[in-house]
Scaffold this active site. Sequence first.
Site, short mmCIF file in Angstrom:
data_model
loop_
_atom_site.label_atom_id
_atom_site.label_comp_id
_atom_site.label_asym_id
_atom_site.label_seq_id
_atom_site.Cartn_x
_atom_site.Cartn_y
_atom_site.Cartn_z
N GLY A 198 49.85 33.24 42.59
CA GLY A 198 50.89 34.04 43.21
C GLY A 198 50.50 34.70 44.51
O GLY A 198 51.34 35.34 45.15
N LYS A 199 49.25 34.56 44.93
CA LYS A 199 48.82 35.21 46.17
C LYS A 199 49.40 34.48 47.39
O LYS A 199 49.86 33.35 47.30
CB LYS A 199 47.29 35.23 46.24
CG LYS A 199 46.64 36.07 45.14
CD LYS A 199 47.07 37.52 45.23
CE LYS A 199 46.67 38.35 44.02
NZ LYS A 199 45.23 38.55 43.91
N ASN A 200 49.37 35.13 48.54
CA ASN A 200 49.91 34.51 49.76
C ASN A 200 49.25 33.17 50.04
O ASN A 200 49.89 32.25 50.55
CB ASN A 200 49.72 35.45 50.95
CG ASN A 200 50.56 36.70 50.85
OD1 ASN A 200 50.91 37.14 49.76
ND2 ASN A 200 50.90 37.28 51.98
#
Length: 368
Positions: A184-186
């Site tokens: 879910g991180k950038n």
Amino acid sequence: MIPFLDLRAQYASIKEEIDAAVLRVLASAEYVLGDEVAELEREFSAYCGVRHAVAVNTGTSALHLALLALGAGPGDEVITVPFTFVATVSAIVYTGALPVFVDVEPMTLTMDATKLEAAITPRTKAIVPVHLYGQMADMDAIRAIADRHGISIVEDACQAHGAEYRGRRAGSIGVSGCFSFYPGKNLGACGEGGIVVTSDEGQARTMRMLRDWGQESRYHHVLKGFNYRMDGIQGAILRVKLRHLDAWTRARRARAALYSSLLREANSVRAPIEAAGRSHVYHVYAVRCRDREGLKRALSTQDIQYGLHYPIPVHLQKAHADLGYAEGDFPRSEAAACCVLSLPIYPEMTTGQVEQVVSAMEQKAYVH
């Protein structure tokens, strides 16, 4: 339904590139570390503006190794904030050092440098500012204090891929910077992953050994190390995604700007701010509201997902009760934990979806 994050849409937009990268690793049979991981290290260190990068299996491992490479251990103290994901503190505990907390700034919810010096003791080994939600902490102020006391800084940049402070990228200001590649991180893997960046060759060399059972060369174990190696497939996937990161960041910032404009007009919640001299990458778009339960119901009724980052500060978590902190010790962190709520934000989100989220919020939450 509006998801909190749409990883399927991201994959669909770069499917051919991702599939080719995965097949390339399968054909090479370099499943652990290997050329793809080495190239990711080279490319990501250049992206951050530092000399070295050490790819590992999680962001938590990145923090753990960065602290160990500084020599943190039993009898030492490491200063951080309580308003963060628990992994920041867990990594300190893994070294045997004692976590020491300072409260956050009221607006950015990052480390309050004005409270930092009072927490420093002769046992302080490192300072770990957390670049929360995609915005960097006040690094000039923190570094000035750290330098005055001869203390190293390890940046927890796990939520801040590509964020900037006065033109310097996250991870480039401390002795090392740690990133998570959780999906879910950038910049997210298709699984777990992390990396440490540094311009200190000695730190990089130590961390490379520590991630691979402490080996200086095969079967020559000079340190008590760990199996923190990155998979080759994750390295290849992350190389593909890194090429798109700046465009995704621009898209996130555009969605955030639209949210902030609409929320100012509605005056229903307090939108996040971008502090002067900082470039926010909006890993999450966290608003503050008085009636969080009402806002949650309003969103759920319209089938809109949301997140809570973070409803219980670390000093009040049962797992860390042994640190001896109590309710009231860090009032800004505690106040934020009671009123933050993260709205959907991702590069593929449409203008209409942002408008729909704000419309669904109605007047259920008021400025806190």
